[in-house]
Write an enzyme that holds these catalytic residues in place. Structure first.
Site, PDB file in Angstrom:
ATOM      1  N   GLN A 107      -4.307  -1.410   9.659  1.00 49.77           N
ATOM      2  CA  GLN A 107      -4.404  -2.595   9.360  1.00 49.77           C
ATOM      3  C   GLN A 107      -5.008  -3.667   9.871  1.00 49.77           C
ATOM      4  O   GLN A 107      -4.616  -4.096  11.286  1.00 49.77           O
ATOM      5  CB  GLN A 107      -2.931  -2.887   8.790  1.00 49.77           C
ATOM      6  CG  GLN A 107      -2.602  -4.298   8.193  1.00 49.77           C
ATOM      7  CD  GLN A 107      -3.159  -4.235   6.860  1.00 49.77           C
ATOM      8  OE1 GLN A 107      -3.124  -3.148   5.978  1.00 49.77           O
ATOM      9  NE2 GLN A 107      -3.539  -5.343   6.138  1.00 49.77           N
TER      10      GLN A 107
ATOM     11  N   LYS B 211       0.876  -1.083  -0.017  1.00 52.37           N
ATOM     12  CA  LYS B 211      -0.078  -0.026   0.098  1.00 52.37           C
ATOM     13  C   LYS B 211       0.941   1.063  -0.090  1.00 52.37           C
ATOM     14  O   LYS B 211       0.734   2.019  -0.748  1.00 52.37           O
ATOM     15  CB  LYS B 211      -0.830   0.090   1.232  1.00 52.37           C
ATOM     16  CG  LYS B 211      -2.046  -0.907   1.148  1.00 52.37           C
ATOM     17  CD  LYS B 211      -2.705  -1.371   2.371  1.00 52.37           C
ATOM     18  CE  LYS B 211      -3.896  -2.570   2.345  1.00 52.37           C
ATOM     19  NZ  LYS B 211      -4.565  -2.732   3.420  1.00 52.37           N
TER      20      LYS B 211
ATOM     21  N   ASP C 233     -10.695   3.204   4.354  1.00 49.32           N
ATOM     22  CA  ASP C 233     -11.174   1.909   4.267  1.00 49.32           C
ATOM     23  C   ASP C 233     -12.587   1.908   4.248  1.00 49.32           C
ATOM     24  O   ASP C 233     -13.172   0.709   3.630  1.00 49.32           O
ATOM     25  CB  ASP C 233     -10.718   1.047   5.573  1.00 49.32           C
ATOM     26  CG  ASP C 233      -9.604   0.281   5.173  1.00 49.32           C
ATOM     27  OD1 ASP C 233      -9.387  -0.027   3.989  1.00 49.32           O
ATOM     28  OD2 ASP C 233      -8.944  -0.287   6.014  1.00 49.32           O
TER      29      ASP C 233
END
Ligand code: NAP
Length: 300
Positions: free
Chosen positions: A97, A53, A120
């Site tokens: 994460q 990422k 997200d």
């Protein structure tokens, strides 16, 4: 259909095209978008995802930072870290994460991220906006699946889409996105009875389970479009690292029946990362515009 079966949908190439567009828009912003990824512990798979990422974001001209916390970090310290990032005007995007260690309340952490920085799309506000069809920040993997279909010219309106898997990060948000595009959607899960009879009805079949070989050729209608979200490690002595990656779909046999199919790796995975960059861009644009409006208001 080509000689060996259905067309392979090249997620890597489509992701590259998305990144080109993002790079061009990033260059027009007064300040480069900044993303901070919070990693708790040292899970090797999570480390790999985080570094992919980060590399991706830098590649399109964004600033990317990582905050690493020990696996026994207290919930208070993790929440305080998120509070600090929420307040930092140079951090437009925060990504925690997952999975988090068992002693941490994942829901409380995801709720702490300010909705406008939640790239997200997991904050309850963004989940609710998605249900209403008004979300800006949509979870990256389902957004990537829809983009793959659109960029490949697959007609979604009127199609019967069958999704196997109902997680909050893939199956459920994908069902919403496809409904909003006028598909008829069936969502299956571990308690579904007669799974094969349902998957055989699919014009668009999406597998998001995490079980290699779950979707066999017998479960697929001739001419279906098959999207494989699953990422599984299977032991393989021929591979230098001792394993290979595969999806949930028996790729070679299903390809013979499908009109189009995504590979693993090289299908949904690169799109997830491209959509993370797109969300970071959208978050930065919205925050920079809001700040500009506030400054102009203050100057009056
Ligand atoms: P998850 O939270 O474990 O959810 C799996 C879903 O599959 C659940 O809804 C479960 O049903 C269902 N399921 C399990 N066994 C089944 C069976 N035999 N028949 C039908 N349904 C079954 O997983 P996830 O986070 O959604 O991820 C799914 C897969 O996608 C994983 O392989 C993951 O690594 C991969 N993934 C890939 C990306 C990417 O970027 N490529 C991103 C995210 C996830 P219940 O709800 O009844 O338990």
């Amino acid at each position: 259909m080509s000689a060996g079966g259905g067309t392979i949908i090249d997620g890597k190439a489509i992701a590259e095209r998305c990144k080109e567009r993002i790079r061009a828009q990033v260059a027009q912003l007064p300040m480069p978008p900044g993303i901070t990824v919070v990693l708790v512990g040292d899970d090797p798979a999570s480390k790999v995802y985080v570094s992919m990422k980060e590399v991706g974001c830098r590649d399109v001209g964004m600033r990317s930072e990582q905050v690493t916390l020990p696996k026994d970090v207290s919930q208070e310290r993790l929440l305080a870290t998120i509070d600090r990032l929420n307040e930092d005007p140079e951090v437009h995007a925060i990504l925690v994460q997952l999975p988090l260690p068992g002693h941490i309340d994942e829901g409380a952490v995801l709720e702490r991220v300010r909705p406008e920085k939640d790239v997200d799309g997991f904050h309850p506000c963004n989940v609710g906006l998605l249900q209403l069809g008004k979300a800006t920040l949509v979870p990256c993997t389902p957004k990537g699946v829809v983009r793959l279909l659109e960029e490949s010219g697959v007609a979604i309106a009127g199609a019967h889409a069958v999704i196997v898997g109902r997680s909050n990060i893939v199956g459920k948000p994908l069902a919403q996105l496809l409904l909003q595009r006028d598909a008829t959607v069936t969502v299956c899960h571990s308690r579904t009875k007669g799974l094969a009879a349902l998957t055989r009805q699919a014009d668009i079949l999406v597998a998001a389970v995490g079980r290699p070989g779950l979707i066999t050729a017998e479960m697929v209608k001739d001419g279906a479009v098959v999207i494989d979200v699953g990422v599984n490690r299977v032991e393989d002595a021929h591979e230098k690292r001792g394993y290979r990656l595969c999806g949930d779909v028996d790729f070679a046999r299903v390809r013979e029946k499908a009109r189009a199919i995504t590979p693993v790796p090289g299908g949904v995975g690169p799109m997830t990362i491209a959509m993370l960059m797109e969300n970071t861009l959208l978050a930065a644009q919205a925050q920079q515009q809001a700040r500009g409006r506030a400054q102009r208001g203050g100057a009056r």
